[in-house]
Enzyme design. Structure first.
Site, PDB file in Angstrom:
ATOM      1  N   TYR A   1      47.259  40.327  38.308  1.00 31.31           N
ATOM      2  CA  TYR A   1      45.922  40.911  38.104  1.00 31.31           C
ATOM      3  C   TYR A   1      45.409  41.526  39.411  1.00 31.31           C
ATOM      4  O   TYR A   1      44.957  42.678  39.430  1.00 31.31           O
ATOM      5  CB  TYR A   1      44.954  39.843  37.596  1.00 31.31           C
ATOM      6  CG  TYR A   1      43.584  40.376  37.284  1.00 31.31           C
ATOM      7  CD1 TYR A   1      43.374  41.179  36.167  1.00 31.31           C
ATOM      8  CD2 TYR A   1      42.497  40.089  38.102  1.00 31.31           C
ATOM      9  CE1 TYR A   1      42.104  41.677  35.870  1.00 31.31           C
ATOM     10  CE2 TYR A   1      41.237  40.581  37.813  1.00 31.31           C
ATOM     11  CZ  TYR A   1      41.046  41.377  36.707  1.00 31.31           C
ATOM     12  OH  TYR A   1      39.792  41.873  36.423  1.00 31.31           O
TER      13      TYR A   1
ATOM     14  N   ASP B   1      40.380  50.124  21.696  1.00 30.89           N
ATOM     15  CA  ASP B   1      40.709  48.737  22.008  1.00 30.89           C
ATOM     16  C   ASP B   1      41.780  48.284  21.030  1.00 30.89           C
ATOM     17  O   ASP B   1      41.978  48.927  19.992  1.00 30.89           O
ATOM     18  CB  ASP B   1      39.467  47.835  21.895  1.00 30.89           C
ATOM     19  CG  ASP B   1      39.554  46.589  22.763  1.00 30.89           C
ATOM     20  OD1 ASP B   1      40.429  45.744  22.497  1.00 30.89           O
ATOM     21  OD2 ASP B   1      38.744  46.444  23.701  1.00 30.89           O
TER      22      ASP B   1
ATOM     23  N   LYS C   1      45.006  45.642  39.868  1.00 30.81           N
ATOM     24  CA  LYS C   1      43.693  46.212  40.177  1.00 30.81           C
ATOM     25  C   LYS C   1      43.720  46.944  41.517  1.00 30.81           C
ATOM     26  O   LYS C   1      43.079  47.989  41.677  1.00 30.81           O
ATOM     27  CB  LYS C   1      42.620  45.121  40.169  1.00 30.81           C
ATOM     28  CG  LYS C   1      42.295  44.591  38.785  1.00 30.81           C
ATOM     29  CD  LYS C   1      41.842  45.689  37.834  1.00 30.81           C
ATOM     30  CE  LYS C   1      41.288  45.131  36.534  1.00 30.81           C
ATOM     31  NZ  LYS C   1      40.928  46.203  35.567  1.00 30.81           N
TER      32      LYS C   1
ATOM     33  N   ASP D   1      46.468  50.533  21.869  1.00 29.33           N
ATOM     34  CA  ASP D   1      47.016  49.810  23.013  1.00 29.33           C
ATOM     35  C   ASP D   1      47.258  50.837  24.106  1.00 29.33           C
ATOM     36  O   ASP D   1      48.163  51.678  24.003  1.00 29.33           O
ATOM     37  CB  ASP D   1      48.322  49.129  22.614  1.00 29.33           C
ATOM     38  CG  ASP D   1      48.996  48.403  23.780  1.00 29.33           C
ATOM     39  OD1 ASP D   1      48.476  48.463  24.912  1.00 29.33           O
ATOM     40  OD2 ASP D   1      50.061  47.793  23.550  1.00 29.33           O
TER      41      ASP D   1
ATOM     42  N   ASN E   1      38.399  51.231  31.160  1.00 31.05           N
ATOM     43  CA  ASN E   1      37.881  49.874  31.303  1.00 31.05           C
ATOM     44  C   ASN E   1      38.849  48.817  30.779  1.00 31.05           C
ATOM     45  O   ASN E   1      38.731  47.644  31.129  1.00 31.05           O
ATOM     46  CB  ASN E   1      36.548  49.760  30.569  1.00 31.05           C
ATOM     47  CG  ASN E   1      36.039  48.327  30.506  1.00 31.05           C
ATOM     48  OD1 ASN E   1      35.633  47.759  31.518  1.00 31.05           O
ATOM     49  ND2 ASN E   1      36.093  47.724  29.317  1.00 31.05           N
TER      50      ASN E   1
END
Length: 252
Positions: free
Chosen positions: A157, A38, A161, A61, A88
């Site tokens: 977004y 993360d 996705k 990153d 994730n």
């Protein structure tokens, strides 16, 4: 159903909170050596403290291809294998829904970097390791926004996705010959991090009640519900399942 991951090496991105933290905890509880990644160093430390000594953290990153290559190579060298990758890392990067004409190139790209490019870069880095061992599991965490529309109203977004779902199907066919499965979990709305808490509060009582009425089970899920689906996809029970997208959303 007894699922365990003893002697397995797992990488989970976006593990500083929410789904990633729950997924890391679930793997650690089942015996895996878990490497969490993360950009949030403090959140990673909190996840490690919750998971125990078999969890190792990496500030990373995922949108930085060079950094991804270096981190994955170091994990593969130290562990000798990479058995599971959970992509994730994602989110809206602090953005809110705005009209299309107000979206800058940077606004668009930064969401794609973490949600889609990051998943591609991580899969690209682990693929040679998994091919060599002739086995592997790649699990992408998308969103109901990738199958329909985003509650956030953020165009990038929903688009990123949806792109990640397409990437899942493509990689499933490319990597299947090496016994590598690639699947996708599409969560519904779950209060799992500061962003979703703000979204929930912004709905107000009426909006919250309306959302619950669209869910067959009439309740929100929790991060452990998402982790449970990941455990299945990563297990031997899912050995002949690939290129699939499973919605974990309480029923729509």
């Amino acid at each position: 159903m007894n699922i365990d991951f003893e002697r397995k090496t797992v990488i989970v991105t976006g593990a500083a909170h929410g789904f990633g933290r729950a997924i890391a905890q679930a793997f650690a509880a089942r015996g895996a050596a878990v490497h969490i990644c993360d950009v949030n160093e403090q959140g990673l430390a909190e996840t490690v403290s919750l998971c125990g000594e078999k969890v190792h953290s990496h500030v990373l990153d995922v949108g930085n291809r060079s950094a991804v290559q270096l981190t994955v190579a170091a994990i593969a060298t130290s562990c000798g294998s990479i058995d599971v990758l959970v992509n994730n890392a994602g989110g809206v990067r602090g953005q809110v829904g705005r009209p299309i004409e107000e979206i800058s190139e940077e606004d668009w790209q930064t969401i794609f970097d973490v949600n889609l490019s990051g998943a591609f870069f991580m899969a690209q880095a682990v693929a040679p390791v998994m091919k060599k061992q002739k086995s592997g599991r790649i699990i992408n965490i998308s969103s109901g926004a990738g199958l329909g529309i985003s509650l956030t109203g953020i165009q990038a977004y929903a688009s990123a996705k949806a792109g990640q779902i397409g990437l899942t199907r493509q990689l499933a066919h490319e990597l299947g010959a090496w016994n590598i499965t690639v699947n996708n979990v599409a969560p519904g709305f779950v209060r799992s991090n500061p962003t979703t808490e703000r979204q929930w509060d912004a709905m107000g009582a009426d909006g919250q009640a309306k959302l619950l009425q669209t869910i067959a089970l009439k309740r929100l899920g929790v991060p452990d519900d998402i982790a449970a689906m990941v455990m299945f996809f990563a297990s031997d029970f899912a050995g002949w399942i690939s290129g699939q997208v499973i919605s974990v959303d309480g029923g729509k």
